[in-house]
Enzyme design. Structure first.
Site, PDB file in Angstrom:
ATOM      1  CG  HIS A   1      54.917  -0.946 -23.751  1.00  0.00           C
ATOM      2  ND1 HIS A   1      54.950   0.319 -23.186  1.00  0.00           N
ATOM      3  CD2 HIS A   1      54.787  -1.816 -22.708  1.00  0.00           C
ATOM      4  CE1 HIS A   1      54.856   0.207 -21.869  1.00  0.00           C
ATOM      5  NE2 HIS A   1      54.742  -1.070 -21.549  1.00  0.00           N
TER       6      HIS A   1
ATOM      7  CG  ASP B   1      60.200  -1.393 -26.797  1.00  0.00           C
ATOM      8  OD1 ASP B   1      61.047  -1.846 -26.006  1.00  0.00           O
ATOM      9  OD2 ASP B   1      59.000  -1.269 -26.495  1.00  0.00           O
TER      10      ASP B   1
ATOM     11  CD  GLN C   1      58.836  -7.876 -22.679  1.00  0.00           C
ATOM     12  OE1 GLN C   1      59.091  -8.992 -22.271  1.00  0.00           O
ATOM     13  NE2 GLN C   1      58.352  -6.930 -21.897  1.00  0.00           N
TER      14      GLN C   1
ATOM     15  CE  LYS D   1      59.482  -5.280 -19.360  1.00  0.00           C
ATOM     16  NZ  LYS D   1      59.396  -3.976 -18.712  1.00  0.00           N
TER      17      LYS D   1
ATOM     18  CB  CYS E   1      51.539  -0.718 -21.381  1.00  0.00           C
ATOM     19  SG  CYS E   1      51.545  -0.314 -19.622  1.00  0.00           S
TER      20      CYS E   1
END
Length: 411
Positions: free
Chosen positions: A124, A200, A203, A226, A368
């Protein structure tokens, strides 16, 4: 391991009672942001109605209640990702700010011209642009882990890529491909080369068990919105010894222990990195979201999404065959619930706009991740992403809406 009662879960989300264009709302954009259950909305409203006050230092009753709720939420977040201590959790606006905090505080204090940072082609922009800014400013070198034809990281040259590196930064799960990256082997390779590791986990945290200690990372970034929580708040987990050594990210109130005309002394971790009035209501909502997701069971969530991804991939293949290209692993053990695809000869945005007429919400664009789009050789994809409130009926609605869109654009 339990299973999810999706009908009951849907009833927890007021927005899913909406009708759009005269049809029931089918929300398939949880990779961008999840919907919020009533328990989270109620917790936020209760804060504003019953104990709205600024946190820390206030000695009156509602200020102490606000502080207790704010810090209790931090402890819940810490337990959810198995941090060793709540003070390893830094509240930030979002995962983007978490990564920028590492870039501006840790990296600028420790990296010099020519120092290598290793990224991947599936990142991302939040895990690309901060390092590109640093490269322009400090002259650090950016290296890239490529992809295999089946949309996974190509680790055949990993030892060479991490040789001499100072940081290896990668996503635990791709927001475009759904690819799940095995964090621990990457972390082990990075540490063996003397590099630090940033993950990261935006998700991953909402969808699968996350254990920052088992990952053996140094920094982990994720967000509340999220995982059924509010927008405007996320978290950076980092090793306590790194946080102690890092300089403050922003200056102002709250992040200081002492200020004189000659200088300042920073506050203790984590407040050293939380300048100004924090997002109090959002933190309360974050804690309520952790409670909600924990109540469902993260193992049950993962099992549900694997089954739903398997069902959806098979349904798309059966209905559209070679007319539809799916970008991401086919093995549901190696992927999450985000499914990106393109119809031959139809732009992703056109598909998204037409299926909206069927009240099916999917996202179209570069997500993104423009470097990844260039690797894939496409300008954009359409993406459907599933979460706890989705079921096979939602997948069927997606397939039916896509069939109508395909027919609409048929020549």
């Amino acid at each position: 391991m339990g299973t999810l009662d999706v009908a009951r879960i849907k009833a927890d989300f007021p927005i899913l009672k909406r009708q759009v264009h005269g049809k029931r709302l089918v929300y398939l954009d949880s990779a961008a942001t999840s919907q919020k259950p009533l328990s989270v909305l109620d917790a936020i409203v209760r804060y504003y109605r019953e104990y709205n006050a600024n946190v820390h230092r206030g000695v009156y009753t509602i200020a102490e209640e606000a502080t207790a709720a704010f810090e209790a939420a931090r402890a819940k977040v810490a337990r959810f990702v198995n941090a060793s201590h709540a003070h390893e959790i830094i509240y930030v606006r979002n995962a983007t700010e978490a990564i920028n905090l590492v870039a501006y505080s840790w990296a600028r204090a420790n990296l010099r011209e020519g120092d290598p940072i290793v990224l991947t082609h599936m990142e991302h922009h939040a895990n690309v642009v901060p390092w590109q800014i640093l490269a322009a400013e400090r002259g650090v070198e950016l290296r890239w882990i490529p992809l295999t034809p089946d949309y996974r990281l190509d680790l055949s040259g990993l030892d060479e890529l991490v040789d001499g590196a100072k940081l290896v930064a990668f996503s635990a799960m791709s927001n475009v491909l759904g690819t799940i990256n095995d964090v621990r082997p990457l972390a082990d390779a990075a540490h063996a080369a003397g590099a630090h590791v940033l993950v990261d986990a935006c998700q991953a945290v909402p969808h699968m068990p996350t254990d920052v200690q088992a990952w053996d990372a140094d920094f982990v970034a994720f967000s509340a919105h999220k995982m059924c929580g509010p927008t405007g708040i996320g978290a950076l987990w980092a090793r306590a010894e790194l946080l102690e050594a890092m300089p403050p990210f922003m200056g102002g109130g709250e992040m200081i222990a002492q200020v004189t005309v000659d200088g300042f002394t920073p506050n203790d971790v984590p407040w050293k990195f939380e300048a100004g009035t924090p997002p109090i209501a959002e933190a309360v909502g974050f804690g309520a979201a952790v409670d909600y997701v924990t109540g469902l069971g993260i193992d049950a969530i993962r099992a549900h999404e694997k089954a739903l991804a398997r069902y959806t991939l098979a349904a798309l293949d059966k209905r559209f065959g070679d007319n539809l290209t799916i970008y991401g692993p086919r093995d549901v053990e190696a992927r999450g619930g985000a499914i990106s695809f393109l119809f031959d000869g139809i732009h992703a945005h056109d598909i998204s706009q037409v299926v909206d007429e069927e009240a099916v919400c999917v996202r179209a664009g570069h997500h993104c991740a423009k470097p990844l789009m260039r690797v894939l050789g496409v300008p954009a994809t359409t993406r459907a992403s599933f979460y706890v409130y989705n079921d096979e009926a939602d997948a069927d609605a997606l397939v039916d809406a896509l069939a109508r869109a395909e027919k609409f654009f048929a020549f």
